[in-house]
Scaffold this active site. Structure first.
Site, mmCIF file in Angstrom:
data_model
loop_
_atom_site.group_PDB
_atom_site.id
_atom_site.type_symbol
_atom_site.label_atom_id
_atom_site.label_comp_id
_atom_site.label_asym_id
_atom_site.label_seq_id
_atom_site.Cartn_x
_atom_site.Cartn_y
_atom_site.Cartn_z
ATOM 1 N N TYR A 186 24.822 -15.814 -3.339
ATOM 2 C CA TYR A 186 23.821 -14.942 -3.234
ATOM 3 C C TYR A 186 22.547 -15.483 -4.208
ATOM 4 O O TYR A 186 23.074 -16.143 -5.296
ATOM 5 C CB TYR A 186 23.917 -13.535 -3.493
ATOM 6 C CG TYR A 186 22.644 -12.759 -3.290
ATOM 7 C CD1 TYR A 186 21.950 -12.701 -1.791
ATOM 8 C CD2 TYR A 186 21.945 -12.374 -4.125
ATOM 9 C CE1 TYR A 186 20.850 -12.115 -1.677
ATOM 10 C CE2 TYR A 186 21.047 -11.352 -4.061
ATOM 11 C CZ TYR A 186 20.359 -11.474 -2.514
ATOM 12 O OH TYR A 186 19.101 -10.719 -2.581
ATOM 13 N N ASN A 188 20.801 -14.735 -6.652
ATOM 14 C CA ASN A 188 20.871 -14.462 -8.005
ATOM 15 C C ASN A 188 22.443 -14.645 -8.625
ATOM 16 O O ASN A 188 22.561 -14.316 -9.859
ATOM 17 C CB ASN A 188 20.409 -12.940 -8.516
ATOM 18 C CG ASN A 188 21.249 -11.930 -7.756
ATOM 19 O OD1 ASN A 188 22.303 -12.310 -7.348
ATOM 20 N ND2 ASN A 188 20.942 -10.533 -8.054
ATOM 21 N N LYS A 189 23.381 -15.203 -8.120
ATOM 22 C CA LYS A 189 24.387 -15.394 -8.430
ATOM 23 C C LYS A 189 24.437 -16.710 -9.424
ATOM 24 O O LYS A 189 23.712 -17.515 -9.370
ATOM 25 C CB LYS A 189 25.540 -15.310 -7.492
ATOM 26 C CG LYS A 189 25.616 -13.797 -6.690
ATOM 27 C CD LYS A 189 26.050 -12.901 -7.543
ATOM 28 C CE LYS A 189 26.014 -11.340 -7.255
ATOM 29 N NZ LYS A 189 26.202 -11.065 -5.942
ATOM 30 N N THR A 190 25.755 -17.096 -10.008
ATOM 31 C CA THR A 190 26.013 -17.971 -10.988
ATOM 32 C C THR A 190 25.775 -19.482 -10.479
ATOM 33 O O THR A 190 25.169 -20.150 -10.927
ATOM 34 C CB THR A 190 27.144 -18.173 -11.723
ATOM 35 O OG1 THR A 190 28.086 -18.147 -10.854
ATOM 36 C CG2 THR A 190 27.301 -16.987 -12.725
ATOM 37 N N ILE A 191 26.032 -19.638 -9.042
ATOM 38 C CA ILE A 191 25.583 -20.856 -8.376
ATOM 39 C C ILE A 191 25.080 -20.081 -7.210
ATOM 40 O O ILE A 191 25.706 -19.141 -6.579
ATOM 41 C CB ILE A 191 26.645 -21.941 -8.282
ATOM 42 C CG1 ILE A 191 27.692 -21.475 -7.079
ATOM 43 C CG2 ILE A 191 27.066 -22.348 -9.458
ATOM 44 C CD1 ILE A 191 28.483 -22.728 -6.599
#
Ligand SMILES: *Cc1c(COP(=O)(O)O)cnc(C)c1O
Length: 387
Positions: A186, A188-191
């Site tokens: 998603y 805003n996730k880390t990738i």
């Protein structure tokens, strides 16, 4: 000069480079925009990144991956699935998709992840699976959790939406002895792939089922239809499946995001370290770190305001926004949301740790595009907001 006159510093921002942009353009020009060669490559790269000979199945969200994972585990009406109240609703809604019932348990205040003893107490003859969440990118106590799951014959699916890359007992999340692990890409996730997720498993039966159910219950995938020897028009429906496949446009982003995942993590860990130092003297409980020797992905930097702080959590966040700093709350626990609360008769007293954390918690901005000056600006705003 006050901080309020500066630009707004958002809570989260993706980090998309020219590599992602050219790969997406390349996919657009190639004539193949849905699931195809780029998705194949992203799956292979992802499996190699984790190591340990597992299968990676790309999907259009982690929610889809969690649904497919639980479906492949055979969860259905009448079953119970244990998860934490301190999570995003996706961890629980997928249990309801299958007609099963979630059983929410409290978190361990030292890790903010599922309280393993509480999970064991919640096991009944109806329990089919447990879904731990690696909150903020710190792994749950998987050794203890897998031990109780084995003891009671219950399956385990890890919600690893925050946990790329995270380790537990020195092993990458995704390579442990659970049945299924699901990552989120998603925004805003880390990738990120905009929207997207990856289901990983070592179990070939589960992988096969998830692949079939990912695309309408068709026994061959769309790309095969144009590359295999069988006539391209022929396929068989073997189950009423879903439409959860990842597009090659998204996979094009994923291929390059994955290559940067370690560098992204290092930058996040660096920022978390700056926060740790700068906030040390304040009446704030800083986030739990990984167990010694383990890796924390630092998806989120979650603080708790100390009891001695006069300003309430909501007012603290208002004061941060007034100074141009985006903050968030992870999470409004499931037991406070009308649907879960009313359907399962949940009260705050049933989840004292999660409730307490919720009332005191604030997530500060933490992302790779933040500069050191941005971090110092957040720290100054925190000090101002605490006055
Ligand atoms: C983001 C998130 C999800 C859902 O991920 P999507 O890719 O948006 O479907 C699930 N669980 C947790 C804990 C999350 O943070």
């Amino acid at each position: 000069m006050t901080d309020a006159k500066q630009d707004f510093l958002p809570f989260a921002l993706p980090d998309i480079g020219e590599e992602e942009i050219s790969e997406v353009v390349n996919a657009l020009r190639s004539g193949w925009v849905t699931t195809g060669p780029k998705t194949r490559q992203f799956e292979a790269d992802f499996a190699a990144f984790l190591g340990g000979g597992l299968e990676a199945i790309a999907v259009n969200s982690a929610t889809a991956g969690l649904h497919l994972g639980l479906e492949a585990l055979g969860v259905g009406p009448g079953d119970e699935v244990i998860t934490t109240t301190h999570t995003f609703t996706a961890s629980a809604e997928i249990i309801r998709y299958l007609g099963a019932d979630p059983v929410f348990v409290d978190v361990d205040p030292n890790t903010l992840c599922i309280d393993v003893a509480a999970a064991e107490r919640a096991i009944t003859p109806r329990t089919k699976a447990i879904i731990p969440v690696h909150f903020a990118g710190r792994s749950a106590d998987m050794e203890a959790l897998l031990a109780i799951a084995r003891k009671h014959g219950v399956r385990v699916m890890e919600d690893a939406a925050h946990a790329l890359p995270t380790t537990c007992g020195g092993k990458m999340i995704g390579t442990l002895d659970s049945d299924v692990t699901v990552f989120s890409f998603y925004a805003n996730k880390t990738i990120t792939t905009g929207e997207g997720g990856m289901l990983v498993t070592r179990n070939p039966e589960l992988a096969k089922r998830a692949r079939v159910m990912r695309l309408h219950g068709i026994n061959r995938d769309a790309f095969d239809r144009f590359t295999s020897k069988a006539p391209s028009w022929y396929y068989e429906i073997v189950a009423p499946g879903f439409k959860y496949n990842m597009t090659d446009i998204a996979a094009s982003m994923g291929i390059h995001q994955l290559r940067k995942a370690q560098a992204f993590r290092e930058k996040r860990a660096y920022i978390a370290g700056l926060y740790d130092e700068s906030l040390a003297e304040l009446p704030i409980i800083r986030p739990p770190h990984a167990a010694p020797g383990d890796v924390h992905s630092w998806h989120l930097y979650v603080i708790q305001l100390d009891d001695t702080v006069k300003v309430g959590r909501d007012q603290f966040i208002e004061r941060m926004f007034a100074q141009g700093i985006g903050c968030s709350v992870h999470y409004i626990p499931m037991h406070l949301h009308p649907y879960w609360r009313d359907t399962y008769k949940l009260t705050p007293e049933m989840f004292p740790a999660s409730q307490r954390i919720f009332e005191h918690t604030v997530s500060l901005p933490l992302y790779t595009r933040m500069t050191e000056a941005d971090v110092q600006r957040v720290v100054r705003a925190v000090k101002e907001a605490l006055r």
